[in-house]
Design an enzyme around this catalytic site. Structure first.
Site, short mmCIF file in Angstrom:
data_model
loop_
_atom_site.label_atom_id
_atom_site.label_comp_id
_atom_site.label_asym_id
_atom_site.label_seq_id
_atom_site.Cartn_x
_atom_site.Cartn_y
_atom_site.Cartn_z
CB THR A 74 -11.47 -7.02 -7.00
OG1 THR A 74 -11.86 -7.22 -5.64
CG2 THR A 74 -12.66 -7.24 -7.91
CB SER A 201 -5.66 -5.65 -1.67
OG SER A 201 -6.54 -5.90 -2.71
CB ALA A 202 -1.66 -1.95 -0.63
CG HIS A 203 -7.46 -2.54 1.33
ND1 HIS A 203 -8.51 -2.92 2.12
CD2 HIS A 203 -7.65 -3.17 0.14
CE1 HIS A 203 -9.30 -3.73 1.44
NE2 HIS A 203 -8.79 -3.90 0.24
CB CYS A 328 -14.09 -7.87 1.72
SG CYS A 328 -13.61 -9.31 2.63
C1 LIG Z 1 -9.21 -13.16 0.06
C2 LIG Z 1 -9.62 -11.88 -0.60
N1 LIG Z 1 -9.50 -11.76 -1.92
C3 LIG Z 1 -9.83 -10.63 -2.56
C4 LIG Z 1 -10.33 -9.55 -1.87
C5 LIG Z 1 -10.69 -8.31 -2.63
O1 LIG Z 1 -9.80 -7.29 -2.35
P1 LIG Z 1 -10.05 -5.81 -2.92
O2 LIG Z 1 -11.41 -5.43 -2.47
O3 LIG Z 1 -8.96 -5.01 -2.30
O4 LIG Z 1 -9.94 -5.88 -4.40
C6 LIG Z 1 -10.49 -9.64 -0.47
C7 LIG Z 1 -11.07 -8.58 0.37
O5 LIG Z 1 -11.89 -7.85 0.13
C8 LIG Z 1 -10.10 -10.83 0.17
O6 LIG Z 1 -10.21 -10.97 1.50
#
Ligand SMILES: Cc1ncc(COP(=O)(O)O)c(C=O)c1O
Length: 391
Positions: A74, A201-203, A328
């Site tokens: 994000t 993102s790592a998670h 998400c």
């Molecule tokens: C394709 C994609 N982009 C961005 C994100 C955002 O990731 P984060 O919440 O780790 O910033 C997600 C998941 O939440 C995602 O699936």
């Protein structure tokens, strides 16, 4: 019965091997990499630089190219759109994105349009795969940036980045890819694909939450981004704030493990996904696949069950970690991805998103099938929980 997690597109559990790599940096090697005039800072600095190399190597970004460690995709996505807009005030003012991007791309794009930019949202076919020709024909002399995800977070479809990258490169347009669901699962080679900026993102890959990166193929492109976090000037002035050293080490270890395990792991995961689908289809009438499994990452399965509202179903299977709409995306219930694919309201209202992952077993899949079959049988006897079936 213990809970079963099959929602690996929302997040993943931390792999023990990742945790083992991170552990020293919480305690004995706790130093601040910005204070590397002494032993403690130096150890932390070395770990961060090693992680940066691992990340570059994993995504095919040239050695010494900028890798900006962030709190996740994000933040990386926001840095791209808002950072470019701030620096590019008097130049190109048009961006092209697909209509199935994550909200962390779509919301900054909306912000751009409120700040003097034009945006083209390119539609997607019912398969969930973007047509590269449609992206290419949306390009104009005023286009600054194209953003297309590597793989979709709801239906798992892999997007045609190579064809898009050839077009953007030949026209001097920047290409950004949100590779949050693609890293480690589909081959990502920024140089070959022509990607200038890559977020993840790592998670989502068995790493820690709150850790991510923005990889930038060239220092000259990074210089076009205005930092969004001002302060002590860390990350080459691009992202101030004390570095999350354990998170960064964890991100690098997670990506390394993906590279190591993917060839075998993805075959196993695909087999589990296929078993899940056939088990559901065998025992439940009206299970429809959303998207196209032939061009999706192996763990992804998005299905709609005719006449069964997903909220009602989820309420009866609380011990199964599975999503209705995009988890998400927060609380907003409806799926802009399935809507963009042209699915009708009842199909969207009955959609379930499964994400099979590293630690799932055949027994998990059998149990998920049993529980869903039982719940669907119950719901179909209680018409008030159903959705009206539309053609
Ligand atoms: C394709 C994609 N982009 C961005 C994100 C955002 O990731 P984060 O919440 O780790 O910033 C997600 C998941 O939440 C995602 O699936």
């Amino acid at each position: 019965m213990s809970p079963i997690y099959v929602d690996h597109f929302a997040t993943t559990p931390l792999d023990q091997r990742v945790f083992d790599a991170m552990r020293p940096y919480f305690q004995q090697d706790f130093g601040n990499p910005a204070n590397d005039g002494h032993h403690f800072g130096q150890i932390a600095r070395e770990a961060v630089e090693e992680a940066r190399d691992t990340v570059r190597h994993a995504v095919g970004s040239p050695s010494n190219s900028p890798v900006i460690f962030t709190s996740g995709a994000t933040e990386s996505n926001n840095l791209v759109f808002r950072g470019l807009a701030e620096r590019q005030k008097h130049r190109r003012r048009h961006v092209v994105v697909s209509s199935i991007e994550h909200k962390s791309v779509l919301a900054p794009v909306r912000w751009l349009t409120q700040n003097g930019y034009a945006a083209t949202l390119v539609p997607v076919a019912q398969t969930g795969v973007i047509n590269s020709d449609e992206i290419i024909s949306a390009l104009t002399d005023d286009t600054l940036l194209v953003s297309v995800m590597a793989a979709n977070n709801e239906v798992g479809t892999i997007q045609p980045l190579e064809a898009i990258g050839q077009a953007t490169r030949s026209r001097g347009i920047l290409l950004h890819s949100d590779a949050t669901q693609g890293v480690g699962k589909v081959p990502i080679d920024m140089a070959r694909l022509g990607i200038d900026l890559l977020s993840f993102s790592a998670h989502k890959i068995y790493g820690p939450k709150g850790s991510g990166a923005l990889c930038v193929a060239a220092a000259s492109t990074a210089a076009e981004l205005a930092p969004q976090m001002l302060g002590g000037g860390q990350e080459n002035e691009m992202r101030s704030g004390t570095l999350n050293v354990p998170g960064i080490v964890g991100l690098a270890r997670a990506i390394e493990l993906m590279q190591e395990l993917t060839p075998i792991e993805q075959v196993r995961i695909r087999a589990l996904r296929d078993a899940l689908l056939s088990g559901l289809q065998k025992s439940i009438e009206g299970v429809q696949i959303n998207g196209n499994l032939d061009c999706a990452v192996p763990g992804a399965l998005n299905v709609s069950i005719d006449g069964v509202r997903s909220t009602a179903l989820l309420a009866r299977i609380r011990d199964i970690g599975v999503s209705g709409a995009a988890a998400c995306g927060g609380k907003s219930a409806t799926s802009h991805v399935l809507a963009a694919m042209g699915l009708n309201r009842s199909r969207i209202g009955s959609a379930l998103r499964f994400g099979i992952g590293r630690f799932n077993t055949p027994e998990d899949v059998d149990s998920v099938i049993d529980q869903i079959v039982t719940a669907v049988g119950w719901i179909r006897n209680q018409p008030q929980f159903g959705v009206e079936i539309q053609a």
